[in-house]
Design a protein around this motif. Structure first.
Motif, PDB file in Angstrom:
ATOM      1  N   UNK A   1       0.836  -1.200   0.000  1.00 50.39           N
ATOM      2  CA  UNK A   1       0.000   0.000   0.000  1.00 50.39           C
ATOM      3  C   UNK A   1       0.876   1.257   0.000  1.00 50.39           C
ATOM      4  N   UNK A   2       0.458   2.290  -0.743  1.00 48.22           N
ATOM      5  CA  UNK A   2       1.203   3.550  -0.677  1.00 48.22           C
ATOM      6  C   UNK A   2       1.084   4.189   0.706  1.00 48.22           C
TER       7      UNK A   2
ATOM      8  N   UNK B   1       3.447  -4.017   3.391  1.00 52.64           N
ATOM      9  CA  UNK B   1       4.512  -3.189   2.854  1.00 52.64           C
ATOM     10  C   UNK B   1       3.927  -1.808   2.569  1.00 52.64           C
ATOM     11  N   UNK B   2       4.443  -0.815   3.262  1.00 51.57           N
ATOM     12  CA  UNK B   2       3.987   0.561   3.086  1.00 51.57           C
ATOM     13  C   UNK B   2       5.099   1.284   2.337  1.00 51.57           C
ATOM     14  N   UNK B   3       4.866   1.554   1.048  1.00 49.70           N
ATOM     15  CA  UNK B   3       5.931   2.166   0.259  1.00 49.70           C
ATOM     16  C   UNK B   3       5.790   3.682   0.247  1.00 49.70           C
ATOM     17  N   UNK B   4       6.957   4.348   0.200  1.00 53.38           N
ATOM     18  CA  UNK B   4       7.009   5.793   0.390  1.00 53.38           C
ATOM     19  C   UNK B   4       6.488   6.595  -0.793  1.00 53.38           C
ATOM     20  N   UNK B   5       6.712   6.153  -1.987  1.00 53.98           N
ATOM     21  CA  UNK B   5       6.307   6.904  -3.174  1.00 53.98           C
ATOM     22  C   UNK B   5       4.823   6.716  -3.444  1.00 53.98           C
ATOM     23  N   UNK B   6       4.215   7.694  -4.069  1.00 47.48           N
ATOM     24  CA  UNK B   6       2.818   7.538  -4.468  1.00 47.48           C
ATOM     25  C   UNK B   6       2.700   6.763  -5.774  1.00 47.48           C
ATOM     26  N   UNK B   7       3.809   6.577  -6.436  1.00 49.87           N
ATOM     27  CA  UNK B   7       3.817   5.927  -7.740  1.00 49.87           C
ATOM     28  C   UNK B   7       4.746   4.722  -7.707  1.00 49.87           C
ATOM     29  N   UNK B   8       4.423   3.740  -8.517  1.00 53.79           N
ATOM     30  CA  UNK B   8       5.340   2.631  -8.741  1.00 53.79           C
ATOM     31  C   UNK B   8       5.538   2.516 -10.253  1.00 53.79           C
ATOM     32  N   UNK B   9       6.722   2.111 -10.680  1.00 57.35           N
ATOM     33  CA  UNK B   9       6.937   2.004 -12.134  1.00 57.35           C
ATOM     34  C   UNK B   9       6.160   0.837 -12.720  1.00 57.35           C
TER      35      UNK B   9
END
Length: 160
Positions: A45-46, A145-153
């Protein structure tokens, strides 16, 4: 009531994190679900959605059966450019220990290498985990998993 973590449990916890990263990095998708309990939760999740309490997640699975289905899909049905992942995972920070249940978090960075391309930073953030003792050893009951970016490639094919 929170209790201290014994050294043997700390060692087993750090080994769980290391083994998990090794299996995912090696693409051993049939082994990936074995790190989880039957009624587990796995989410990616963002950070913005997590902090605002929004339920929308990039990936969300609510059982080991769903993880096995994803592993099958990766091996047999999904068509994508193959790539390698490499995890760099910080030591888990133990937040709470209670009756065979460990709440912890760890920072992570995942690098991605596509064939004939330079390695790039793919995903960075922290995992929020609930680990429980089972007859087979420590397992993840919850892994977010909490990822820092609002976007993923592009798209997220492989689990983090």
């Amino acid at each position: 009531m929170s209790a201290a973590l014994r050294f043997e449990d700390w060692y087993a916890l750090t080994q769980l994190y290391a083994d998990y990263a090794s299996v995912v990095d090696a693409g051993n998708w049939e082994q990936w679900p074995e790190f989880f309990t039957e009624d587990c939760v796995y989410r990616v999740q963002p950070r913005e959605n997590h902090e605002r309490g929004f339920p929308l997640a990039t990936l969300s699975f609510e059982s080991k059966g769903m993880l096995k289905d994803r592993a099958y899909g990766i091996r047999e049905t999904l068509f994508h450019d193959p790539y390698y992942q490499r995890h760099v995972v910080g030591l888990p920070r133990v937040l709470r220990v209670d009756d065979g249940r460990i709440e912890c978090e760890a920072n992570y960075a995942v690098f991605r290498t596509k064939l004939s391309q330079l390695t790039t930073v793919y995903n960075v953030g922290r995992s929020l985990d609930v680990v429980v003792r089972t007859p087979a050893g420590l397992k993840f009951a919850r892994r977010e998993f909490i990822y820092d970016s609002e976007m993923i490639p592009n798209s997220m094919i492989y689990p983090l």
